[in-house]
Design an enzyme around this catalytic site. Sequence first.
Site, PDB file in Angstrom:
ATOM      1  N   ASP A 345      66.547   0.526  42.558  1.00  0.00           N
ATOM      2  CA  ASP A 345      67.182  -0.736  42.195  1.00  0.00           C
ATOM      3  C   ASP A 345      68.422  -0.491  41.344  1.00  0.00           C
ATOM      4  OD1 ASP A 345      67.130  -3.675  42.018  1.00  0.00           O
ATOM      5  OD2 ASP A 345      66.687  -3.330  39.899  1.00  0.00           O
ATOM      6  N   GLU A 374      70.337   1.244  46.264  1.00  0.00           N
ATOM      7  CA  GLU A 374      70.900  -0.099  46.371  1.00  0.00           C
ATOM      8  C   GLU A 374      72.369  -0.002  45.969  1.00  0.00           C
ATOM      9  OE1 GLU A 374      70.629  -4.644  44.622  1.00  0.00           O
ATOM     10  OE2 GLU A 374      69.967  -2.952  43.404  1.00  0.00           O
ATOM     11  N   ASP A 441      67.729 -10.257  48.174  1.00  0.00           N
ATOM     12  CA  ASP A 441      68.849 -10.579  47.293  1.00  0.00           C
ATOM     13  C   ASP A 441      69.896 -11.466  47.957  1.00  0.00           C
ATOM     14  OD1 ASP A 441      68.156  -9.369  44.862  1.00  0.00           O
ATOM     15  OD2 ASP A 441      68.772  -7.408  45.573  1.00  0.00           O
TER      16      ASP A 441
END
Length: 601
Positions: A345, A374, A441
Amino acid sequence: MLDQIASPSLAAARRLRPVGPFHLPPAAQPPCTWIELTVEDAPAQPDMVLRDIHRDFTWRVALTKTVDTTIWTARIMLPSVPTIIRYHFEFADGSTLLELRQLEGRNTPIYGEWKQQEFQIAVYDPAQMPAEWTQGTVIYQIFPDSFAKGDTSTDRVSKDVYGQAPVYKAWGDPPEAPPRGRDFYGGNLRGLIDKLDYLVDLGVETLYLTPIFESPTNHRYDALDYFKIDPMLGTEQDLVELVEKAHQRHLKIVLDAVFNHCSCDSRYFNAAGHYGSDTGAVQNRESPYYRWFEFKQWPKIYEGWIGLKHMPEFVECPEVEDFFIGAQGVTTYWLQRGIDGWRTDVTGWVSDEFWRRFHRSVKAINPAAYLVSEEWENASHYLVGDSFDATMNYRFAWALQGFLAVDKLTASELDDRLETWRRDTPAPALLAQMNLLDSHDTGRIMTFCQNHRDRFFQMVAFQLAYPGAPMIYYGDEAGLTGDYAEDGRKAFPWESVDVEISAFYKRALAARRTSKALQIGSVETLLIDDDRRLYVFVRRLDGESVYVAFNASDQAAAIQIPVGEAGQWRDALAQHPTIETQNRQLSFEIQARGAAWYCKV
């Protein structure tokens, strides 16, 4: 490189850029490779200025004139270790030649804007490329709270959501708006175990789960304890069983690694005092956790992720590094329970050196582990072999969305974005890139398409046919919609699956599964037609060819493609009739907003 005259992609690249000196950067290369770089249409001799970003070292090379007086070349040797080389060209009159790239966007796409920047060459380690199993694997992203509910005894576990009571939603109710992270559907690991056969039948090969460690919120990107499964999701034994039963079905499991920040109520920070009155960094400066965080004025003022005080950021001190990637650390612990990789992340908020050490730690335990960053923009510096195998490929998502969903990219602009991404990425890593359309997201792809099913089907057909590891966000195949990230995290509609969409996914994934060319073949652009909004590419492997065509207009269009093979060809998507080669050409009409995968009968 393809023959320059015959390459539609090169022609499109030239057409999109202004008249003047032109340079096409090479694809990523192994260390110590000698390469020749060329500047065309240059009236005078340029110097090339190169910079190794890992060493921050710059050097200069003069180009040499060729027989054609407007073409200049230089032969250079690339560094001996993985890195990124950035470079530009300088002329005696003070002008420079930089790369002109489309602005692609970060958390939201950008269309119609361009920027000048230095050219780049990624220098990668061939011995540290992604494992074979990752090449072309079909990934399915699961938001655990919303996917499936098995053991109902855990769906009302008591939680303190930063002083708020949790909101327990009935399965199928809309998410809370505005979102506060406190609404729960009660999905859990038992439910996921129960649905493994569904996923296998769909055609999935790898499962990526958003965070499953104990947390106060439904998204769980704010861990309370990295060594404990959230009780609402189940137990460690449930995870072990999930991994075992997934592996029995040849499914891989990838977990989410949130190593930049935790919850302010975690056992490490302990702002709410849930773990005793003298244990956390916020309560005792002599706590072993005090050094894990950056206090500007203890105990009230500290660094939080993007300024969020409920998510204090970790300091990369040796103790934090050991906690996450040491011999007894979080990464090692869960790898030893059988998981197959990690997605990290907010990767850019953690130093590159930390991720290099993370890479070494993970690969020492499981050399075939899949590591995904990410990174919403150019991720090539992560993909050279010393940190990650892949990235969440939002560049791919925004390109497809621009051409097929919202009509803001031409066929030439689409091709330019895809070709640029492929040059940026080491060739051995291309097939492992997590090519997504949407995620936890973003809003849902059906909503991006304004509920136009033909556009939605085109995007899915493109995703599943293009090189990479396509990622399906749970419920897209069932018809879920959503305007924004939290709105898209609806409960999976098990009792009301959209039959038409589900059938399309199954048909396309079955066709992909029977075609090695679609899974791991090469790719070549064959047709770019801006006026008619047509785009065609071919996937090839070991004598098998699949011709993939898209019509992003509202009018049917006739297409002719040279194939060099006689015989009949069928559309594996079952959207267009079977046709026969004529004069070594594949001639067919593609319907408005249509997609076709033509393969040999």
